[in-house]
Design an enzyme around this catalytic site. Sequence first.
Site, PDB file in Angstrom:
ATOM      1  N   CYS A  70     -68.619 -66.738 -91.036  1.00 24.17           N
ATOM      2  CA  CYS A  70     -68.584 -65.303 -90.717  1.00 24.17           C
ATOM      3  C   CYS A  70     -67.385 -64.901 -89.858  1.00 24.17           C
ATOM      4  O   CYS A  70     -66.476 -64.234 -90.324  1.00 24.17           O
ATOM      5  CB  CYS A  70     -69.879 -64.892 -90.009  1.00 24.17           C
ATOM      6  SG  CYS A  70     -71.329 -64.892 -91.082  1.00 24.17           S
ATOM      7  N   ILE A  71     -67.402 -65.291 -88.605  1.00 21.35           N
ATOM      8  CA  ILE A  71     -66.449 -64.742 -87.641  1.00 21.35           C
ATOM      9  C   ILE A  71     -64.995 -65.074 -87.987  1.00 21.35           C
ATOM     10  O   ILE A  71     -64.127 -64.212 -87.861  1.00 21.35           O
ATOM     11  CB  ILE A  71     -66.818 -65.196 -86.220  1.00 21.35           C
ATOM     12  CG1 ILE A  71     -68.225 -64.705 -85.881  1.00 21.35           C
ATOM     13  CG2 ILE A  71     -65.822 -64.650 -85.197  1.00 21.35           C
ATOM     14  CD1 ILE A  71     -68.766 -65.245 -84.583  1.00 21.35           C
TER      15      ILE A  71
END
Length: 465
Positions: free
Chosen positions: A308-309
């Site tokens: 994700c990040i």
Amino acid sequence: MAYNTKEKTHSRVSAAHGPVVQASIVETEWMNDLLGGQVLPLQTDKQFTYDVAIVGLGYVGLPTALAVNASGHKVLGLDVSERRLAVIESLRADLLESDKARLRSALDDPNFVITSDLSLISQAAAVVVCVPTPVDSHLVPELSILRSACASVVENAVAGQLLVLTSTTYVGSTRDMLSGPLAERGLVAGEDIFVAFSPERINPGVETHTHEEVPRVVGGVTETCGRRAEDFLKTLTKEVHVVPTADAAEMTKLVENTFRAVNIALANEFADICRVLNIEVMDVVTAADTKPYGFMAFTPGPGVGGHCIPCDPHYLLWQLRKSRLASPVIESAMAGIAARPQQVIERSRRILSDRDHGLCSARVLIVGVAYKPDVEDLRESPALEIISALTVENADVAYMDHWCRTAPDGNGGVLTTLEDPVGWRPDLVIVHTRHDGVDLSWLKDVPVVLDTTYRLPSAANVFRL
């Protein structure tokens, strides 16, 4: 062909023989409920074999399929990788303990079918797309997997189905990859078929954030699509928040993970500042977190890994560049996160230099290489970049991580986790990931420890990043 052995009695489907579970009155009634109590005119004689098809059985798709199956639905799990299907069948998939129990149960359930035959998409009342959306080495979105999955869904879609995209991607992707191509086939979203976006919200390695407990956001291509998707998601989770459009739902996911990226970058800066001012940064973060409003604790570290990040904000930045819109805060945060592993190398260099030792030929041991505690996931792990950079410096590199038995050595080969770190006699230990239950008492006997987790007790041989 049905896949049945004494050990595994779940169904495996092949393209040649088709599904082994037939439609039932119960399924038709569920479809009626899904469509708000009525069957569309185009679907009055359609009976679906499966309640839900999950396209992609990776870290998101497999837990999703298991949760849907546990809720009582007939599930068709689809993945183009026969290797992945074999991993699932042999119970070797990286899952929470609760999901491992669900998988064991599902593999004995005739209502849980896994296959690589994408043509069976047409047999499911609802289709959920859960495939990876990484970025390439230039931080440009890699959309080939998503485009291929959506193309297969569009090719095999039939009137009356609900199609839900969950993969994190750019704003407008649901329209571009699903509703637009469907319209070219004559299936109009909101009339013939229902299309929505609902971002996945899975936190790998954390038992408390279950499918049933975590609220879901959803937005439809039309208002009717949104209502249909809301009805479906309510059968899986306790709370569903509907936004006006699929675009808004897509943007929600990007905001969630960009918010985290910016705050992690800020926490890293605070860590650097506190080190210069001779303050323990975690003392400060813990104290600030006592404030019941206006503050949310983020902790510093060696970088950011996972799905994700490190990736999702780049989907937003990539899209904004086309509109020539600058986002300096996000751009700076992502640059800071990307530079963090190299800061580990430079800090290691300085620590060893102060002891009249260079990185060249130094024996450097990495403790924990997974991107986060208690998972065997190496995707985008800062440890991989750190190992590669140390290899370039001609350091002698090893690691220990009982979750990850092998890892790239940074030179085209493979490292195997150490069993006896003290016996290896490292000059420097870099603590990268702290898994629960791992004994690190032996660190007191090594010359120098670089703690990138900011969690080790203070000691004469322990240095913070």
